[in-house]
Design a protein around this motif. Structure first.
Motif, PDB file in Angstrom:
ATOM      1  N   GLN A  68       0.941  -1.187  -0.125  1.00 20.61           N
ATOM      2  CA  GLN A  68      -0.007   0.073  -0.049  1.00 20.61           C
ATOM      3  C   GLN A  68       0.773   1.273   0.048  1.00 20.61           C
ATOM      4  O   GLN A  68       0.719   2.204  -0.813  1.00 20.61           O
ATOM      5  CB  GLN A  68      -0.799   0.016   1.201  1.00 20.61           C
ATOM      6  N   HIS A  69       1.867   1.258   0.767  1.00 21.85           N
ATOM      7  CA  HIS A  69       2.641   2.371   0.846  1.00 21.85           C
ATOM      8  C   HIS A  69       3.647   2.645  -0.512  1.00 21.85           C
ATOM      9  O   HIS A  69       3.933   3.724  -0.684  1.00 21.85           O
ATOM     10  CB  HIS A  69       3.751   2.346   1.931  1.00 21.85           C
ATOM     11  N   ALA A  70       3.921   1.648  -1.130  1.00 24.82           N
ATOM     12  CA  ALA A  70       4.566   1.591  -2.334  1.00 24.82           C
ATOM     13  C   ALA A  70       3.579   2.524  -3.348  1.00 24.82           C
ATOM     14  O   ALA A  70       4.089   3.161  -4.221  1.00 24.82           O
ATOM     15  CB  ALA A  70       5.222   0.304  -2.942  1.00 24.82           C
ATOM     16  N   ILE A  71       2.230   1.918  -3.387  1.00 29.19           N
ATOM     17  CA  ILE A  71       1.478   2.629  -4.205  1.00 29.19           C
ATOM     18  C   ILE A  71       1.201   4.128  -4.080  1.00 29.19           C
ATOM     19  O   ILE A  71       1.248   4.863  -5.118  1.00 29.19           O
ATOM     20  CB  ILE A  71       0.146   1.755  -4.281  1.00 29.19           C
ATOM     21  N   TYR A 116       7.067   4.243   6.773  1.00 35.38           N
ATOM     22  CA  TYR A 116       6.544   3.208   7.762  1.00 35.38           C
ATOM     23  C   TYR A 116       5.266   3.569   8.546  1.00 35.38           C
ATOM     24  O   TYR A 116       5.370   4.945   8.939  1.00 35.38           O
ATOM     25  CB  TYR A 116       7.502   2.619   8.807  1.00 35.38           C
ATOM     26  N   ASP A 117       4.124   2.768   8.752  1.00 34.26           N
ATOM     27  CA  ASP A 117       3.111   3.341   9.504  1.00 34.26           C
ATOM     28  C   ASP A 117       3.348   2.349  11.004  1.00 34.26           C
ATOM     29  O   ASP A 117       4.359   1.791  11.106  1.00 34.26           O
ATOM     30  CB  ASP A 117       1.886   3.077   9.017  1.00 34.26           C
ATOM     31  N   ASP A 118       2.395   2.673  11.906  1.00 33.00           N
ATOM     32  CA  ASP A 118       2.573   1.802  13.305  1.00 33.00           C
ATOM     33  C   ASP A 118       2.317   0.253  13.270  1.00 33.00           C
ATOM     34  O   ASP A 118       2.829  -0.282  14.203  1.00 33.00           O
ATOM     35  CB  ASP A 118       1.579   2.534  14.061  1.00 33.00           C
ATOM     36  N   ARG A 119       1.812  -0.182  12.168  1.00 29.84           N
ATOM     37  CA  ARG A 119       1.751  -1.483  12.003  1.00 29.84           C
ATOM     38  C   ARG A 119       3.173  -2.019  11.576  1.00 29.84           C
ATOM     39  O   ARG A 119       3.286  -3.454  11.809  1.00 29.84           O
ATOM     40  CB  ARG A 119       0.900  -1.755  10.900  1.00 29.84           C
ATOM     41  N   MET A 120       3.711  -1.385  10.983  1.00 30.61           N
ATOM     42  CA  MET A 120       5.252  -1.911  10.236  1.00 30.61           C
ATOM     43  C   MET A 120       6.336  -1.111  11.460  1.00 30.61           C
ATOM     44  O   MET A 120       7.660  -1.938  11.254  1.00 30.61           O
ATOM     45  CB  MET A 120       5.610  -1.372   9.030  1.00 30.61           C
ATOM     46  N   LEU A 121       6.081  -0.471  12.168  1.00 33.98           N
ATOM     47  CA  LEU A 121       7.110   0.089  13.249  1.00 33.98           C
ATOM     48  C   LEU A 121       6.745   0.369  14.537  1.00 33.98           C
ATOM     49  O   LEU A 121       5.583   1.176  14.787  1.00 33.98           O
ATOM     50  CB  LEU A 121       7.781   1.365  12.438  1.00 33.98           C
ATOM     51  N   SER A 122       7.194  -0.202  15.547  1.00 31.83           N
ATOM     52  CA  SER A 122       6.842   0.373  16.966  1.00 31.83           C
ATOM     53  C   SER A 122       8.118   0.911  17.699  1.00 31.83           C
ATOM     54  O   SER A 122       9.229   0.316  17.196  1.00 31.83           O
ATOM     55  CB  SER A 122       6.228  -1.015  17.345  1.00 31.83           C
ATOM     56  N   HIS A 157       4.833  13.416  21.377  1.00 34.46           N
ATOM     57  CA  HIS A 157       4.236  13.985  20.483  1.00 34.46           C
ATOM     58  C   HIS A 157       4.128  13.380  19.115  1.00 34.46           C
ATOM     59  O   HIS A 157       3.486  13.973  18.083  1.00 34.46           O
ATOM     60  CB  HIS A 157       4.344  15.270  20.273  1.00 34.46           C
ATOM     61  N   ARG A 158       4.877  12.192  19.183  1.00 31.91           N
ATOM     62  CA  ARG A 158       4.701  11.597  17.847  1.00 31.91           C
ATOM     63  C   ARG A 158       3.352  10.986  17.135  1.00 31.91           C
ATOM     64  O   ARG A 158       2.637  10.630  18.148  1.00 31.91           O
ATOM     65  CB  ARG A 158       5.712  10.267  17.658  1.00 31.91           C
ATOM     66  N   ARG A 159       3.147  11.313  15.881  1.00 33.40           N
ATOM     67  CA  ARG A 159       1.947  10.775  15.269  1.00 33.40           C
ATOM     68  C   ARG A 159       2.047  10.546  13.896  1.00 33.40           C
ATOM     69  O   ARG A 159       2.758  11.118  13.297  1.00 33.40           O
ATOM     70  CB  ARG A 159       0.964  12.067  15.355  1.00 33.40           C
ATOM     71  N   GLY A 160       1.396   9.583  13.484  1.00 37.34           N
ATOM     72  CA  GLY A 160       1.599   9.059  12.024  1.00 37.34           C
ATOM     73  C   GLY A 160       2.715   8.420  11.540  1.00 37.34           C
ATOM     74  O   GLY A 160       3.131   7.713  12.487  1.00 37.34           O
ATOM     75  N   GLU A 161       2.861   8.641  10.318  1.00 35.96           N
ATOM     76  CA  GLU A 161       4.131   7.687   9.725  1.00 35.96           C
ATOM     77  C   GLU A 161       5.567   8.326  10.075  1.00 35.96           C
ATOM     78  O   GLU A 161       5.540   9.382  10.541  1.00 35.96           O
ATOM     79  CB  GLU A 161       3.915   7.649   8.145  1.00 35.96           C
ATOM     80  N   SER A 162       6.452   7.315   9.918  1.00 34.96           N
ATOM     81  CA  SER A 162       7.795   7.829   9.846  1.00 34.96           C
ATOM     82  C   SER A 162       8.594   7.236   8.470  1.00 34.96           C
ATOM     83  O   SER A 162       8.176   5.992   8.043  1.00 34.96           O
ATOM     84  CB  SER A 162       8.388   7.075  11.172  1.00 34.96           C
ATOM     85  N   ASP A 163       9.365   7.828   8.179  1.00 30.88           N
ATOM     86  CA  ASP A 163      10.372   7.479   7.046  1.00 30.88           C
ATOM     87  C   ASP A 163      11.679   6.975   7.196  1.00 30.88           C
ATOM     88  O   ASP A 163      12.301   7.536   7.893  1.00 30.88           O
ATOM     89  CB  ASP A 163      10.427   8.846   6.074  1.00 30.88           C
ATOM     90  N   LEU A 164      11.861   5.717   6.555  1.00 29.37           N
ATOM     91  CA  LEU A 164      13.355   5.321   6.714  1.00 29.37           C
ATOM     92  C   LEU A 164      14.294   5.810   5.554  1.00 29.37           C
ATOM     93  O   LEU A 164      13.767   5.626   4.446  1.00 29.37           O
ATOM     94  CB  LEU A 164      12.991   3.634   6.687  1.00 29.37           C
ATOM     95  N   VAL A 165      15.320   6.229   6.095  1.00 24.95           N
ATOM     96  CA  VAL A 165      16.339   6.946   5.253  1.00 24.95           C
ATOM     97  C   VAL A 165      17.553   6.315   5.541  1.00 24.95           C
ATOM     98  O   VAL A 165      18.200   5.937   6.357  1.00 24.95           O
ATOM     99  CB  VAL A 165      16.108   8.586   5.235  1.00 24.95           C
TER     100      VAL A 165
END
Length: 390
Positions: A68-71, A116-122, A157-165
């Motif tokens: 889903q994230h790739a799309i 990455y969303d919370d299902r893929m990253l904790s 305060h973290r909310r939403g997605e995070s990006d792996l770079v």
């Protein structure tokens, strides 16, 4: 108010190899999805999902969320491209550059960022570790580090997605944080005008000047060194060029953070707002000789303005933007405007009232005056919704 915090990952060699393989696989799948979107003219997530979702999961073995994230990443890339084409970033319609950009599918670099969303990253904030999805399975106990203040903001305060770079062989997670805004000072006693320039990076109406001569000399040295290394084109020269890659951008960012912090602190201490110039299209308007163009184009005016805006928003300081036209030729005392008022680059001398002042200081007074008029006419403080703070 949304801010972005960047933390550094400290993976083991095995974990780093798994993360690298994950980025390559996800970006390869996104590039294929971009080709499908281009051929089928499916530029929205729901439309593209019908053509690409099942194939991405089957061919590359990605999980449901990663597919889903790739799309979604592909559709966001086309949205950005469409906006850049509309705004003239690639020249006029019909030009070679415009045609080349719009006539082929989007391509992602092998190490482009992956959301990455919370299902893929904790996150395990107390242990300073994360559990992150990869194509090799779930990676647990991946250590991360950062400044204490940044980690406190991240935990609270973290909310939403995070990006792996991955940058220069180093791994980072860029997380979005949603912070409550401070109460806006709705009745400022005045405005602190800020004039941006090349010789003086920022000059305030209080007379404080942040000189850029030493910084510009360092920029020139870096450009000369880079040019020599490119011409030499040996293995050692390439290694040295890679070492210095991004050094100027990091230096500019550090300087802009320091300048913006001082300006906002002074405005907050004195109960004033901040008036900035509207610098949209400055590169198109400026008329400079060829040796000066590289200096102008390497100055991150927009970054400094964004840093001032978001720091002011956190402090409750109002920010307004004014028209910069003729601020350097207008007298801040009698408001007579003429090109002859600038006999030299750093000197302002009014031909009507005889007022003499440093040119940048005079311009900052005019910006402050215009900022007050804009505020009285009903303008509201504006600041970017997303700004990098780490």
């Amino acid at each position: 108010m949304k801010l972005v915090v960047r933390v550094k990952l400290l993976p083991t060699p095995v974990q780093a190899a798994a993360l690298e393989a994950t980025l390559h696989t996800c970006n390869e799948a996104a590039t294929w999805a971009a080709e499908v979107a281009f051929e089928e003219n499916a530029r929205r997530p729901l439309e593209l999902r019908k053509h690409a979702y099942a194939e991405i999961r089957f061919r590359w073995g990605l999980g449901a969320q990663a597919a889903q994230h790739a799309i979604k990443k592909t559709c966001d890339a086309y949205t950005t491209l469409r906006a850049n084409l509309r705004n003239g970033r690639y020249g006029r319609p019909g030009s070679r550059r415009h045609t080349r950009a719009s006539g082929k599918p989007v391509v992602f670099r092998p190490e482009a960022a992956q959301p990455y969303d919370d299902r893929m990253l904790s996150w395990q904030h107390q242990a300073h570790t994360v559990s992150i999805w990869s194509t090799a399975g779930r990676l647990k106990g991946v250590a991360f580090t950062g400044q204490d203040g940044q980690l406190e903001v991240l935990a609270a305060h973290r909310r939403g997605e995070s990006d792996l770079v991955c940058q220069g062989g180093k791994w980072f997670l860029i997380a979005t944080c949603d912070i409550d805004e401070a109460a806006l000072n709705a009745h400022p006693v005045g405005f602190l005008g800020v004039d941006l320039g090349i010789v003086n990076i920022a000059t305030t109406s209080d007379g404080e000047r942040h000189c850029g001569r030493r910084i510009n000399r360092k920029r020139e040295q870096d450009r000369n060194l880079w040019s020599k290394l490119q011409k030499k084109n040996t293995k050692s020269a390439k290694r040295r060029a890679k070492k210095y890659a991004g050094k100027e951008a990091r230096r500019n960012k550090d300087i802009n953070h320091k300048i913006s912090k001082r300006i906002v602190a002074e405005a907050e201490r004195t109960g004033r707002g901040i008036a900035l110039e509207i610098l949209t299209g400055i590169r198109e308007r400026a008329r400079l000789r060829k040796p000066q163009r590289a200096t102008l184009h390497s100055l991150p005016f927009a970054q400094l303005g964004a840093f001032i805006a978001y720091k002011a928003k956190r402090a409750g300081v109002p920010v307004v933007y004014v028209d910069p036209a003729y601020t350097s030729q207008e007298c801040s005392k009698c408001h007579h405007t003429a090109r002859g008022n600038r006999p030299a680059q750093g000197v302002f001398a009014c031909r009507v009232c005889g007022f003499v002042e440093h040119a940048d200081h005079n311009a900052s007074h005019n910006i402050a005056h215009r900022g007050w008029y804009v505020w009285v006419c009903g303008a509201r403080s504006t600041a970017p919704e997303l700004t990098l703070i780490a």
